[in-house]
Design a protein around this motif. Structure first.
Motif, PDB file in Angstrom:
ATOM      1  N   ALA A  41     -51.967 -33.566  42.665  1.00 52.54           N
ATOM      2  CA  ALA A  41     -51.015 -33.432  41.517  1.00 52.54           C
ATOM      3  C   ALA A  41     -50.817 -34.506  40.573  1.00 52.54           C
ATOM      4  CB  ALA A  41     -49.495 -32.905  42.012  1.00 52.54           C
ATOM      5  N   ARG A  42     -51.805 -35.247  40.278  1.00 53.82           N
ATOM      6  CA  ARG A  42     -51.514 -36.497  39.474  1.00 53.82           C
ATOM      7  C   ARG A  42     -53.164 -36.885  38.879  1.00 53.82           C
ATOM      8  NH1 ARG A  42     -50.062 -41.990  41.395  1.00 53.82           N
ATOM      9  NH2 ARG A  42     -50.879 -42.229  39.343  1.00 53.82           N
ATOM     10  N   SER A  43     -53.091 -37.456  37.637  1.00 52.61           N
ATOM     11  CA  SER A  43     -54.239 -38.226  37.182  1.00 52.61           C
ATOM     12  C   SER A  43     -53.835 -39.841  37.453  1.00 52.61           C
ATOM     13  CB  SER A  43     -54.405 -37.969  35.820  1.00 52.61           C
ATOM     14  OG  SER A  43     -53.317 -38.348  35.019  1.00 52.61           O
ATOM     15  N   MET A  44     -54.729 -40.736  36.977  1.00 49.47           N
ATOM     16  CA  MET A  44     -54.343 -42.135  37.386  1.00 49.47           C
ATOM     17  C   MET A  44     -55.284 -43.130  36.333  1.00 49.47           C
ATOM     18  SD  MET A  44     -54.942 -44.210  40.476  1.00 49.47           S
ATOM     19  CE  MET A  44     -54.147 -43.076  41.660  1.00 49.47           C
ATOM     20  N   SER A  45     -54.325 -43.754  35.280  1.00 42.86           N
ATOM     21  CA  SER A  45     -54.859 -44.538  34.436  1.00 42.86           C
ATOM     22  C   SER A  45     -55.512 -45.883  34.891  1.00 42.86           C
ATOM     23  CB  SER A  45     -53.693 -44.827  33.295  1.00 42.86           C
ATOM     24  OG  SER A  45     -53.032 -45.615  33.829  1.00 42.86           O
ATOM     25  N   PRO A  46     -56.085 -46.522  34.338  1.00 45.30           N
ATOM     26  CA  PRO A  46     -56.734 -47.838  34.770  1.00 45.30           C
ATOM     27  C   PRO A  46     -55.376 -48.758  35.410  1.00 45.30           C
ATOM     28  CG  PRO A  46     -58.123 -47.490  32.823  1.00 45.30           C
ATOM     29  CD  PRO A  46     -56.831 -46.374  33.077  1.00 45.30           C
ATOM     30  N   ASP A  47     -54.264 -48.815  34.536  1.00 44.10           N
ATOM     31  CA  ASP A  47     -53.332 -49.682  35.024  1.00 44.10           C
ATOM     32  C   ASP A  47     -52.868 -49.122  36.156  1.00 44.10           C
ATOM     33  OD1 ASP A  47     -53.610 -51.477  32.841  1.00 44.10           O
ATOM     34  OD2 ASP A  47     -52.005 -50.610  31.756  1.00 44.10           O
ATOM     35  N   GLU A  48     -52.558 -47.828  36.181  1.00 42.72           N
ATOM     36  CA  GLU A  48     -52.056 -47.247  37.413  1.00 42.72           C
ATOM     37  C   GLU A  48     -52.945 -47.364  38.664  1.00 42.72           C
ATOM     38  OE1 GLU A  48     -49.421 -43.518  35.507  1.00 42.72           O
ATOM     39  OE2 GLU A  48     -51.845 -43.252  35.822  1.00 42.72           O
ATOM     40  N   ALA A  49     -53.924 -47.257  38.460  1.00 43.35           N
ATOM     41  CA  ALA A  49     -55.025 -47.656  39.644  1.00 43.35           C
ATOM     42  C   ALA A  49     -54.903 -49.068  40.153  1.00 43.35           C
ATOM     43  CB  ALA A  49     -56.382 -47.169  39.141  1.00 43.35           C
ATOM     44  N   SER A  50     -54.858 -49.875  39.115  1.00 42.04           N
ATOM     45  CA  SER A  50     -54.652 -51.413  39.716  1.00 42.04           C
ATOM     46  C   SER A  50     -53.499 -51.342  40.370  1.00 42.04           C
ATOM     47  CB  SER A  50     -54.662 -52.158  38.324  1.00 42.04           C
ATOM     48  OG  SER A  50     -54.661 -53.662  38.624  1.00 42.04           O
ATOM     49  N   SER A  51     -52.465 -50.830  39.853  1.00 47.53           N
ATOM     50  CA  SER A  51     -51.151 -50.992  40.723  1.00 47.53           C
ATOM     51  C   SER A  51     -51.358 -50.143  42.225  1.00 47.53           C
ATOM     52  CB  SER A  51     -50.145 -50.108  39.918  1.00 47.53           C
ATOM     53  OG  SER A  51     -49.664 -51.252  38.862  1.00 47.53           O
ATOM     54  N   TRP A  52     -51.948 -49.068  42.353  1.00 47.66           N
ATOM     55  CA  TRP A  52     -52.100 -48.369  43.263  1.00 47.66           C
ATOM     56  C   TRP A  52     -52.816 -49.251  44.432  1.00 47.66           C
ATOM     57  CZ3 TRP A  52     -55.989 -45.836  46.283  1.00 47.66           C
ATOM     58  CH2 TRP A  52     -55.323 -44.581  47.110  1.00 47.66           C
ATOM     59  N   ILE A  53     -53.939 -49.924  43.875  1.00 50.24           N
ATOM     60  CA  ILE A  53     -54.661 -50.632  44.698  1.00 50.24           C
ATOM     61  C   ILE A  53     -53.793 -51.780  45.570  1.00 50.24           C
ATOM     62  CG2 ILE A  53     -56.538 -52.275  44.885  1.00 50.24           C
ATOM     63  CD1 ILE A  53     -57.971 -50.291  42.879  1.00 50.24           C
ATOM     64  N   ALA A  54     -53.204 -52.436  44.568  1.00 45.39           N
ATOM     65  CA  ALA A  54     -52.227 -53.669  45.126  1.00 45.39           C
ATOM     66  C   ALA A  54     -51.095 -53.027  45.982  1.00 45.39           C
ATOM     67  CB  ALA A  54     -51.467 -54.239  43.935  1.00 45.39           C
ATOM     68  N   GLU A  55     -50.524 -51.669  45.603  1.00 54.86           N
ATOM     69  CA  GLU A  55     -49.710 -51.352  46.557  1.00 54.86           C
ATOM     70  C   GLU A  55     -50.126 -50.661  48.030  1.00 54.86           C
ATOM     71  OE1 GLU A  55     -48.061 -47.927  44.210  1.00 54.86           O
ATOM     72  OE2 GLU A  55     -47.164 -49.347  43.029  1.00 54.86           O
ATOM     73  N   ALA A  56     -51.637 -50.563  47.842  1.00 62.22           N
ATOM     74  CA  ALA A  56     -52.032 -50.040  49.327  1.00 62.22           C
ATOM     75  C   ALA A  56     -52.058 -51.539  50.138  1.00 62.22           C
ATOM     76  CB  ALA A  56     -53.488 -49.734  49.018  1.00 62.22           C
ATOM     77  N   GLY A  57     -52.485 -52.540  49.462  1.00 63.77           N
ATOM     78  CA  GLY A  57     -52.401 -53.879  50.377  1.00 63.77           C
ATOM     79  C   GLY A  57     -51.007 -54.297  50.626  1.00 63.77           C
ATOM     80  N   ASP A  58     -49.988 -53.868  50.090  1.00 61.35           N
ATOM     81  CA  ASP A  58     -48.590 -54.145  50.299  1.00 61.35           C
ATOM     82  C   ASP A  58     -48.185 -53.402  51.466  1.00 61.35           C
ATOM     83  OD1 ASP A  58     -48.614 -56.217  48.051  1.00 61.35           O
ATOM     84  OD2 ASP A  58     -47.514 -54.693  46.785  1.00 61.35           O
ATOM     85  N   ALA A  59     -48.549 -52.190  51.320  1.00 60.01           N
ATOM     86  CA  ALA A  59     -48.204 -51.086  52.385  1.00 60.01           C
ATOM     87  C   ALA A  59     -48.666 -51.511  53.929  1.00 60.01           C
ATOM     88  CB  ALA A  59     -48.705 -49.764  52.012  1.00 60.01           C
ATOM     89  N   TRP A  60     -49.863 -52.003  53.759  1.00 61.78           N
ATOM     90  CA  TRP A  60     -50.428 -52.559  55.243  1.00 61.78           C
ATOM     91  C   TRP A  60     -49.441 -53.696  55.432  1.00 61.78           C
ATOM     92  CZ3 TRP A  60     -53.245 -51.322  59.284  1.00 61.78           C
ATOM     93  CH2 TRP A  60     -53.274 -52.380  60.120  1.00 61.78           C
ATOM     94  N   MET A  61     -49.276 -54.668  54.653  1.00 59.72           N
ATOM     95  CA  MET A  61     -48.316 -55.850  55.041  1.00 59.72           C
ATOM     96  C   MET A  61     -46.967 -55.582  55.523  1.00 59.72           C
ATOM     97  SD  MET A  61     -50.521 -58.287  55.143  1.00 59.72           S
ATOM     98  CE  MET A  61     -49.409 -59.468  55.451  1.00 59.72           C
ATOM     99  N   SER A  62     -46.254 -54.396  55.046  1.00 62.44           N
ATOM    100  CA  SER A  62     -44.993 -53.989  55.321  1.00 62.44           C
ATOM    101  C   SER A  62     -45.167 -52.927  56.456  1.00 62.44           C
ATOM    102  CB  SER A  62     -44.395 -53.255  54.160  1.00 62.44           C
ATOM    103  OG  SER A  62     -44.834 -52.222  53.535  1.00 62.44           O
ATOM    104  N   GLU A  63     -46.552 -52.515  56.773  1.00 60.05           N
ATOM    105  CA  GLU A  63     -46.776 -51.567  57.972  1.00 60.05           C
ATOM    106  C   GLU A  63     -46.034 -50.063  57.644  1.00 60.05           C
ATOM    107  OE1 GLU A  63     -45.266 -54.150  61.204  1.00 60.05           O
ATOM    108  OE2 GLU A  63     -47.082 -54.873  61.551  1.00 60.05           O
ATOM    109  N   THR A  64     -46.018 -49.949  56.451  1.00 63.52           N
ATOM    110  CA  THR A  64     -45.635 -48.693  56.130  1.00 63.52           C
ATOM    111  C   THR A  64     -46.956 -47.456  55.800  1.00 63.52           C
ATOM    112  OG1 THR A  64     -45.591 -49.017  53.740  1.00 63.52           O
ATOM    113  CG2 THR A  64     -43.561 -49.348  55.113  1.00 63.52           C
ATOM    114  N   ALA A  65     -48.128 -47.737  55.659  1.00 70.88           N
ATOM    115  CA  ALA A  65     -49.141 -47.292  55.556  1.00 70.88           C
ATOM    116  C   ALA A  65     -50.444 -48.038  55.842  1.00 70.88           C
ATOM    117  CB  ALA A  65     -49.115 -46.806  54.074  1.00 70.88           C
ATOM    118  N   ALA A  66     -51.631 -47.361  56.204  1.00 69.93           N
ATOM    119  CA  ALA A  66     -52.890 -47.697  56.017  1.00 69.93           C
ATOM    120  C   ALA A  66     -53.529 -46.959  55.192  1.00 69.93           C
ATOM    121  CB  ALA A  66     -53.478 -47.667  57.548  1.00 69.93           C
ATOM    122  N   SER A  67     -54.109 -47.612  54.085  1.00 70.32           N
ATOM    123  CA  SER A  67     -55.055 -46.974  53.068  1.00 70.32           C
ATOM    124  C   SER A  67     -56.505 -47.123  52.966  1.00 70.32           C
ATOM    125  CB  SER A  67     -54.184 -46.602  51.793  1.00 70.32           C
ATOM    126  OG  SER A  67     -54.936 -45.702  50.979  1.00 70.32           O
TER     127      SER A  67
END
Length: 194
Positions: free
Chosen positions: A54-80
């Motif tokens: 239920a979504r598409s993704m722009s380059p800016d959104e993809a860049s944020s999504w990649i950064a958020e995946a790394g942040d989620a590992w560090m906060s131990e809320t997700a492994a992506s």
């Protein structure tokens, strides 16, 4: 209010190390990287990925999504992980983590060109094995009852059907019933899936 139950996995025990790279045959689950951006945008332009996620993704959104995946590992809320097959980004495997309860919720997709090759089920089996190795008790997932391909992925990965949540997810075409699957640590059929 103090809890009467000890956390299943101690806070800080995952993030003290780099997110692992997991291998299952030709499938490599690796942390997302900046150079995945074009393939990620392209994947979210595919009709089936848009339909079920239920979504598409722009380059800016993809860049944020990649950064958020790394942040989620560090906060131990997700492994992506990016699901890589012989150097090509073919999918996504994410485990949303609840370390207190010892539960992970899996989410995944594969590119259209990779569909039907056992990549999603192989990635799900490998991520689930890792989850149990680090001490999680339950891995669960949901998919639309209108998505039989995702149901096959769960079944091939050894997940049991646990019922249906009625009208619980809003997609672009309206409300969907969601089929629930789960695996509990110690179940023996995990390594037997296709």
């Amino acid at each position: 209010m103090p809890s009467l139950v000890e956390s299943t996995i101690a806070a800080g025990s995952l993030s003290v190390t780099a997110q692992p790279v997991l291998v299952a045959g030709s499938i490599t689950l690796r942390p997302w990287a900046g150079n995945d951006l074009p393939a990620l945008v392209s994947a979210y332009a595919e009709p089936e990925i848009q339909r079920w996620h239920a979504r598409s993704m722009s380059p800016d959104e993809a860049s944020s999504w990649i950064a958020e995946a790394g942040d989620a590992w560090m906060s131990e809320t997700a492994a992506s992980w990016a699901v890589d097959v012989e150097g090509t980004l073919e999918g996504r495997m994410t485990l949303k983590l609840d370390l207190v309860d010892g539960v992970a919720e899996a989410a995944y997709w594969t590119r259209a060109a990779a569909s039907g090759r056992g990549i999603a089920s192989g990635a799900l089996r490998r991520a689930t094995t890792w989850a149990f190795e680090v001490g999680l008790h339950l891995v669960e997932l949901e998919h639309s009852t209108r998505n039989p391909a995702s149901c096959r992925v769960a079944t091939k990965a050894g997940f049991s059907s646990e019922g249906t949540r009625r009208g619980s997810a809003l997609h672009a075409d309206g409300w969907h019933d969601m089929h629930v699957h789960g695996r509990i640590s110690g179940e023996t059929s995990l390594e037997l899936g296709g």
